[in-house]
Design a protein around this motif. Structure first.
Motif, mmCIF file in Angstrom:
data_model
loop_
_atom_site.group_PDB
_atom_site.id
_atom_site.type_symbol
_atom_site.label_atom_id
_atom_site.label_comp_id
_atom_site.label_asym_id
_atom_site.label_seq_id
_atom_site.Cartn_x
_atom_site.Cartn_y
_atom_site.Cartn_z
ATOM 1 N N ASP A 20 0.937 -1.451 0.185
ATOM 2 C CA ASP A 20 -0.056 -0.030 -0.213
ATOM 3 C C ASP A 20 0.860 1.316 0.034
ATOM 4 O O ASP A 20 0.617 2.228 -0.791
ATOM 5 C CB ASP A 20 -0.982 0.166 1.321
ATOM 6 N N ARG A 21 1.911 1.184 0.820
ATOM 7 C CA ARG A 21 2.770 2.503 0.979
ATOM 8 C C ARG A 21 3.504 2.930 -0.518
ATOM 9 O O ARG A 21 3.471 3.955 -0.740
ATOM 10 C CB ARG A 21 3.819 2.169 2.057
ATOM 11 N N ARG A 22 3.845 1.628 -1.081
ATOM 12 C CA ARG A 22 4.751 1.651 -2.338
ATOM 13 C C ARG A 22 3.812 2.364 -3.422
ATOM 14 O O ARG A 22 4.208 3.046 -4.160
ATOM 15 C CB ARG A 22 5.209 0.380 -2.704
ATOM 16 N N LEU A 23 2.574 1.864 -3.489
ATOM 17 C CA LEU A 23 1.547 2.289 -4.360
ATOM 18 C C LEU A 23 1.395 3.663 -4.194
ATOM 19 O O LEU A 23 1.223 4.674 -5.005
ATOM 20 C CB LEU A 23 0.179 1.274 -4.355
ATOM 21 N N GLN A 61 9.847 5.821 8.045
ATOM 22 C CA GLN A 61 10.924 4.871 7.852
ATOM 23 C C GLN A 61 10.392 3.566 7.185
ATOM 24 O O GLN A 61 10.955 2.347 7.179
ATOM 25 C CB GLN A 61 11.516 4.469 9.223
ATOM 26 N N SER A 62 9.038 3.721 6.671
ATOM 27 C CA SER A 62 8.583 2.401 6.024
ATOM 28 C C SER A 62 8.829 2.084 4.587
ATOM 29 O O SER A 62 8.679 1.372 3.863
ATOM 30 C CB SER A 62 7.106 2.465 5.985
ATOM 31 N N ILE A 63 9.641 3.364 4.003
ATOM 32 C CA ILE A 63 10.068 3.206 2.601
ATOM 33 C C ILE A 63 11.438 3.632 2.745
ATOM 34 O O ILE A 63 12.118 4.498 3.343
ATOM 35 C CB ILE A 63 9.427 4.295 1.819
ATOM 36 N N THR A 64 12.300 2.455 2.056
ATOM 37 C CA THR A 64 13.805 2.637 2.128
ATOM 38 C C THR A 64 14.243 2.738 0.746
ATOM 39 O O THR A 64 13.498 2.794 -0.322
ATOM 40 C CB THR A 64 14.341 1.770 2.895
ATOM 41 N N SER A 65 15.577 2.900 0.477
ATOM 42 C CA SER A 65 16.149 2.948 -0.764
ATOM 43 C C SER A 65 15.980 1.573 -1.484
ATOM 44 O O SER A 65 15.880 1.858 -2.871
ATOM 45 C CB SER A 65 17.741 3.438 -0.670
ATOM 46 N N GLU A 66 15.985 0.688 -0.751
ATOM 47 C CA GLU A 66 15.623 -0.822 -1.325
ATOM 48 C C GLU A 66 13.991 -0.861 -1.847
ATOM 49 O O GLU A 66 13.841 -1.691 -2.815
ATOM 50 C CB GLU A 66 15.938 -1.824 -0.378
ATOM 51 N N THR A 67 13.131 -0.299 -1.352
ATOM 52 C CA THR A 67 11.740 -0.674 -1.402
ATOM 53 C C THR A 67 11.089 0.719 -2.132
ATOM 54 O O THR A 67 9.922 0.451 -2.489
ATOM 55 C CB THR A 67 11.074 -0.808 -0.090
ATOM 56 N N CYS A 68 11.881 1.743 -2.124
ATOM 57 C CA CYS A 68 11.106 3.024 -2.925
ATOM 58 C C CYS A 68 10.932 2.882 -4.205
ATOM 59 O O CYS A 68 11.914 2.410 -4.943
ATOM 60 C CB CYS A 68 12.012 4.226 -2.497
ATOM 61 N N PRO A 69 9.723 3.151 -4.537
ATOM 62 C CA PRO A 69 9.620 2.724 -5.973
ATOM 63 C C PRO A 69 9.655 4.193 -6.914
ATOM 64 O O PRO A 69 9.872 5.141 -6.281
ATOM 65 C CB PRO A 69 7.972 2.451 -6.214
ATOM 66 N N ARG A 70 9.978 4.126 -8.079
ATOM 67 C CA ARG A 70 10.386 5.244 -9.046
ATOM 68 C C ARG A 70 11.252 6.060 -8.445
ATOM 69 O O ARG A 70 11.018 7.505 -8.406
ATOM 70 C CB ARG A 70 9.056 6.005 -9.161
ATOM 71 N N ILE A 71 12.355 5.909 -7.892
ATOM 72 C CA ILE A 71 13.269 6.609 -7.514
ATOM 73 C C ILE A 71 13.771 7.675 -8.420
ATOM 74 O O ILE A 71 13.996 8.776 -8.155
ATOM 75 C CB ILE A 71 14.454 6.047 -6.709
ATOM 76 N N ASP A 72 14.169 7.143 -9.504
ATOM 77 C CA ASP A 72 14.598 8.195 -10.732
ATOM 78 C C ASP A 72 13.817 9.149 -11.078
ATOM 79 O O ASP A 72 13.914 10.412 -11.240
ATOM 80 C CB ASP A 72 14.807 7.327 -11.811
ATOM 81 N N ILE A 113 13.358 16.622 2.760
ATOM 82 C CA ILE A 113 13.286 15.345 2.399
ATOM 83 C C ILE A 113 14.679 15.019 2.041
ATOM 84 O O ILE A 113 15.320 13.737 2.637
ATOM 85 C CB ILE A 113 12.503 15.117 1.156
ATOM 86 N N LEU A 114 15.330 15.635 1.302
ATOM 87 C CA LEU A 114 16.965 15.245 0.865
ATOM 88 C C LEU A 114 17.925 15.250 2.038
ATOM 89 O O LEU A 114 19.042 14.632 1.948
ATOM 90 C CB LEU A 114 17.284 16.234 -0.107
ATOM 91 N N ARG A 115 17.638 16.218 3.204
ATOM 92 C CA ARG A 115 18.700 16.095 3.971
ATOM 93 C C ARG A 115 18.451 14.821 5.002
ATOM 94 O O ARG A 115 19.307 14.306 5.641
ATOM 95 C CB ARG A 115 18.222 17.191 5.097
ATOM 96 N N GLN A 116 17.057 14.194 5.347
ATOM 97 C CA GLN A 116 16.860 13.130 6.108
ATOM 98 C C GLN A 116 17.101 11.894 5.063
ATOM 99 O O GLN A 116 17.264 10.807 5.857
ATOM 100 C CB GLN A 116 15.281 13.251 6.301
ATOM 101 N N HIS A 117 16.849 12.101 3.997
ATOM 102 C CA HIS A 117 17.064 10.698 3.086
ATOM 103 C C HIS A 117 18.065 10.872 1.887
ATOM 104 O O HIS A 117 17.539 11.234 0.767
ATOM 105 C CB HIS A 117 15.480 10.152 2.483
ATOM 106 N N TYR A 118 19.310 10.876 2.216
ATOM 107 C CA TYR A 118 20.122 11.279 1.376
ATOM 108 C C TYR A 118 20.371 10.248 0.144
ATOM 109 O O TYR A 118 20.713 10.838 -1.094
ATOM 110 C CB TYR A 118 21.443 10.960 1.848
ATOM 111 N N TRP A 119 19.683 9.240 0.065
ATOM 112 C CA TRP A 119 19.647 8.252 -0.874
ATOM 113 C C TRP A 119 18.658 8.639 -2.011
ATOM 114 O O TRP A 119 18.888 8.241 -3.378
ATOM 115 C CB TRP A 119 19.031 6.774 -0.439
ATOM 116 N N LEU A 120 18.076 9.705 -1.807
ATOM 117 C CA LEU A 120 17.016 10.405 -2.832
ATOM 118 C C LEU A 120 17.908 11.441 -3.718
ATOM 119 O O LEU A 120 17.342 12.081 -4.497
ATOM 120 C CB LEU A 120 15.751 11.098 -2.179
ATOM 121 N N SER A 121 19.031 11.856 -3.194
ATOM 122 C CA SER A 121 19.574 12.813 -3.652
ATOM 123 C C SER A 121 20.675 12.499 -4.667
ATOM 124 O O SER A 121 21.006 11.326 -4.707
ATOM 125 C CB SER A 121 20.394 13.823 -2.454
#
Length: 228
Positions: free
Chosen positions: A139-142, A175-186, A212-220
């Motif tokens: 659900d979260r990913r969707l 923290q329910s979405i991580t770099s491994e589980t986040c869809p559509r990162i690009d 968001i970018l400060r807290q979740h560096y993997w999105l930067s």
């Protein structure tokens, strides 16, 4: 059938009254906020799968009532969802809300607030306790996928993007979405770059994205202009 017709009529009347934003008598508000009453509404949604009219009417009532509460921590709907979690899955409710969200449809057509985004925001606001109780990881990913698509399809000057970014921020904070589980990162990174580079980017959007970018560096990415 007569009983269900009566329930539909009563819920429609309550929904119309709630959307007037007028104050309810204290005793009436207390009855609506009662956990037993709210559980019965959730029960209606979960156990009447073939009665679309009844389900949608009950969902409209829930969404309109939810607009009345600014603090998720004191919101009887969120508290009831937590309390009945082991007795009721609320899958019908969640799946219907995600479907409406995916279609960009707000069934109560509130002019000032998207009632579905408000409901999802309240789910994630209480340190994710309520969202953990009623949402699956899928659900979260969707929801994130839908947010990403909506942000990609909207101009950086579109004020509705703020609500989508705010909801995304809440989901990521849980923290329910991580770099491994986040869809559509690009796609999200492309959206962030577009907003940060745009001269006409809304200031509040820039602040949310930077946070968001400060807290979740993997999105930067290296080419993102931080903290502008």
């Amino acid at each position: 059938d007569n009983a269900k017709s009566t329930v539909i009529f009563a819920l429609r009347l309550l929904t119309d009254l709630l959307l007037t934003n007028e104050l309810f008598p204290v005793h009436s508000y207390g009855q609506l906020s009662n956990c037993v009453f709210l559980k019965s509404i959730f029960d209606l949604i979960e156990n009447n799968g073939e009665n679309d009219e009844l389900i949608l009417t009950a969902i409209k009532f829930i969404l309109s009532f939810n607009l009345r509460f600014d603090s998720p921590h004191e919101n009887p709907l969120m508290l009831t969802l937590l309390a009945v979690n082991e007795q009721l899955s609320c899958r019908e409710l969640i799946e219907r809300l995600i479907l409406l969200f995916n279609r960009s449809v707000d069934p109560i057509e509130c002019k000032t607030t998207n009632s579905i985004m408000k409901f999802f925001s309240d789910l994630f606001a209480d340190q994710a306790a309520t969202s953990d109780a009623v949402l699956y990881d899928s659900d979260r990913r969707l929801i994130v996928e839908i947010i990403s698509r909506e942000l990609s399809d909207r101009a950086t000057t579109d004020e509705t993007t703020t609500a989508y970014l705010s909801l995304l921020d809440l989901i990521l904070r849980s923290q329910s979405i991580t770099s491994e589980t986040c869809p559509r990162i690009d796609e999200l990174q492309t959206v962030f770059r577009a907003h940060l580079y745009a001269e006409n980017c809304l200031k509040k959007n820039r602040l949310i994205i930077n946070d968001i970018l400060r807290q979740h560096y993997w999105l930067s990415t290296n080419d993102m202009p931080f903290y502008l």
